[in-house]
Design a protein around this motif. Sequence first.
Motif, PDB file in Angstrom:
ATOM      1  N   MET A 253     -24.855 -82.879 -17.621  1.00 22.13           N
ATOM      2  CA  MET A 253     -25.324 -83.412 -18.897  1.00 22.13           C
ATOM      3  C   MET A 253     -24.228 -83.271 -19.944  1.00 22.13           C
ATOM      4  SD  MET A 253     -28.434 -84.508 -18.622  1.00 22.13           S
ATOM      5  CE  MET A 253     -29.840 -84.362 -17.497  1.00 22.13           C
ATOM      6  N   VAL A 254     -24.206 -84.230 -20.861  1.00 26.58           N
ATOM      7  CA  VAL A 254     -23.291 -84.181 -21.997  1.00 26.58           C
ATOM      8  C   VAL A 254     -24.141 -84.158 -23.257  1.00 26.58           C
ATOM      9  CG1 VAL A 254     -21.449 -85.387 -23.243  1.00 26.58           C
ATOM     10  CG2 VAL A 254     -21.565 -85.517 -20.734  1.00 26.58           C
ATOM     11  N   ASN A 255     -24.011 -83.117 -24.044  1.00 30.65           N
ATOM     12  CA  ASN A 255     -24.764 -83.014 -25.299  1.00 30.65           C
ATOM     13  C   ASN A 255     -26.256 -83.294 -25.099  1.00 30.65           C
ATOM     14  OD1 ASN A 255     -22.454 -82.388 -26.830  1.00 30.65           O
ATOM     15  ND2 ASN A 255     -21.937 -84.553 -27.029  1.00 30.65           N
ATOM     16  N   ALA A 256     -26.803 -82.708 -24.024  1.00 29.96           N
ATOM     17  CA  ALA A 256     -28.230 -82.879 -23.757  1.00 29.96           C
ATOM     18  C   ALA A 256     -28.735 -81.655 -22.997  1.00 29.96           C
ATOM     19  CB  ALA A 256     -28.476 -84.145 -22.941  1.00 29.96           C
TER      20      ALA A 256
END
Lengths: 431, 431
Positions: free
Chosen positions: A379-382
């Motif tokens: 996940m990226v920024n989640a």
Amino acid sequence: MSEALSPEVFDAVCVQADQAARAQEKLARANTAVKNDLLLAIADALDAHAGEIEAANSLDMLEAKESGMDAGKLDRLLFDVPRVAAAAQGVRHVATLPDPVGEIVRGYNLPNGLRLTQTRVPMGVIGMIYEARPNVTVDVASLCLKSGNAAILRGGHAAERTNAATLSVIAPVLEAHGFDVALVQSVDQYGRAGATAMMEARGHIDVLVPRGGAGLIQAVVRNSKVPVIETGAGNVHIYIDRSGDLTKAIPIILNAKTQRVGVCNAAEKLLVHKDVAADFLPAIATALAQANVVLQADAISYDIIQGAAIEGIELNHATEEDWDTEYLALKMGVKVVDSLDEAITHINQHSTGHTESIIAEDYEAIETFTKRIDSAVVMVNASTRFTDGGVFGFGAELGISTQKMHARGPMGLREMTTTKWIGYGTGQVRA
Amino acid sequence: MSEALSPEVFDAVCVQADQAARAQEKLARANTAVKNDLLLAIADALDAHAGEIEAANSLDMLEAKESGMDAGKLDRLLFDVPRVAAAAQGVRHVATLPDPVGEIVRGYNLPNGLRLTQTRVPMGVIGMIYEARPNVTVDVASLCLKSGNAAILRGGHAAERTNAATLSVIAPVLEAHGFDVALVQSVDQYGRAGATAMMEARGHIDVLVPRGGAGLIQAVVRNSKVPVIETGAGNVHIYIDRSGDLTKAIPIILNAKTQRVGVCNAAEKLLVHKDVAADFLPAIATALAQANVVLQADAISYDIIQGAAIEGIELNHATEEDWDTEYLALKMGVKVVDSLDEAITHINQHSTGHTESIIAEDYEAIETFTKRIDSAVVMVNASTRFTDGGVFGFGAELGISTQKMHARGPMGLREMTTTKWIGYGTGQVRA
């Protein structure tokens, strides 16, 4: 063969699996509408007989309480009328999902005119070994039936009466719809030996899916001669890059750690880049302390957090063991890393390969992290909590695969199938 | 752990595999152009050093002849300059194939804006256990490198000098292109224990592919703790329906049985519907007898063929064992069946799940056969010899999977990959 397994039990389980395979042959050819009708009738039968299932469950609950089962496990064992109704609703939901069987995965003509199609077909007989959670029995049965598979089940000992009651509600519905009751079977009558026999039954059971704690899963993975899909264990990391945004980081970390504790996609470790550790760690630690999260900190982060004198915080020194531990509790390992590279190396060494998240605004850091992290989901920024078949839009999930073969990440109906190549010719031979 | 395996060998093989995994991390991120350059350089190096490889091979050949190796195995062991050149051409061909790494398998936005992509990535470390066929060493190395994987190899004992010479040609090319020599390694220095250690090295080797005879494959399948892809064994059937066209049947049967003997997609069994047996069997048996195929016939087909008094035929009574035997020779089992249903039941019971073919003109029979046969590939009015990665358009193949998990049928570069989900967010948390 394992010392605990008698040849009689092994043979009996193989006979059951072979009956399941014969029953599955008919289900494999059933139209989606027929399978959906079957599922809706099972849901209705569960509702109609919820009282009987609850009665069986209350005997299981009584025995479990007497044997001193803890509150969390007791809660998972409970299968009263409202929970049976919820499970029945789940079955109705599975009926609404797209049927993966028959999907053409690839298809083309060879130069000689042979028309090739790769078509999605059911796996065959799926074995499931799980803990004392009666709703799993209903989930797995409905997912297997929808995807055209037979199910051979071994649930936890503590749920045996409940599972038996549930299967005896499903069986007459199978028969009434022209299917063999062997499509959904339990091997609970053999106790633990039933699970051992399933693991030995290569050639009879097509795939085995263990679902439960790390101990159960590792025992199946290491001992099964039947191909296994490894699920579940999640030593999940969040890495805060030096380009990370603190206003995104705090809600994501809180959500990933505390929104639901004891699930495999909950975050267990927090890695923070040294350049932002002094700024970010006090704020994050304050938020986590307010949520009653115990922190297991490495030397550098310990000093930073300790120095911030956060009210009510429970702060401990992390040991080497912490980095490999899935807490499944309000506890989080915290470590300061010198670089993105150190974070990636640490994660690839200690992670169970489930889900990791990066908090970063720098494109290069995000590209590097998503490319190099060797986990099912990045996940990226989640929040890491999004790793879920339902959230991913699969409608339901059999489990979350942490292995690389066959399926990786959430497993829905599609992941419960294999393919078959069909070549339509007009007399072609090979030159 | 197996009795034959010392902890020292196990540890050493795990260390090798871990070095391979670290080396693979870099390869996994390499662009296709970089991988292709590497492959072309390996091909050139093989050509440049073909004489050295041939010299090592002649020592292996000498020892094999002295130990009484049969002619077929000696032929497979031979790796002289022309064969090295052919292998090098194979490597150049792999360089031309599409790179599966990076392919987006699925991708969509969740309702909360999280952008999900499922991307194809290399498996990691692929272990290969195979027999004394030096060309396989080059094949596997090139397929693994192109698909971004590291290769840990255990070839047959008889080819050890040849394989060592081959790897010592590849190693400096890897280094010259900035990769670690650990990317392509052998465990031959440990003899048979090397193979045993690979099977135990779960968590170090991602997937194990055995390639060779049924004995080798079954030993790996039953003993490996590392996930295995089962390949190769082919007890392949052709069924002639009562609607079958004899003018198609004869060329297809001849091609499937005799075009190449000793390969897994060669036909081994012929089932004939009773309604056409008296008409078809004499003609088919005549054609097979002219091709020197020995027939192992059930009682009914024996009488029909015997009654036709075919010149030069070698006709025997089939035993129960015949139905489960992969002859890999100019021999074919023949059986008359009462119905399509009996044919399907017989095949699903006795087949290894590789390839089956139906000769029929009736739509319903073809639909039933293709739906109910539980094998990797089902052909209609076409030779079973088409089951091949090259023929299917994959460019090359690692093997033919006869299992249902992960890959089924010919395995090309795509089947040597897994996937990774990446979720691109902007601060999303789960409600």
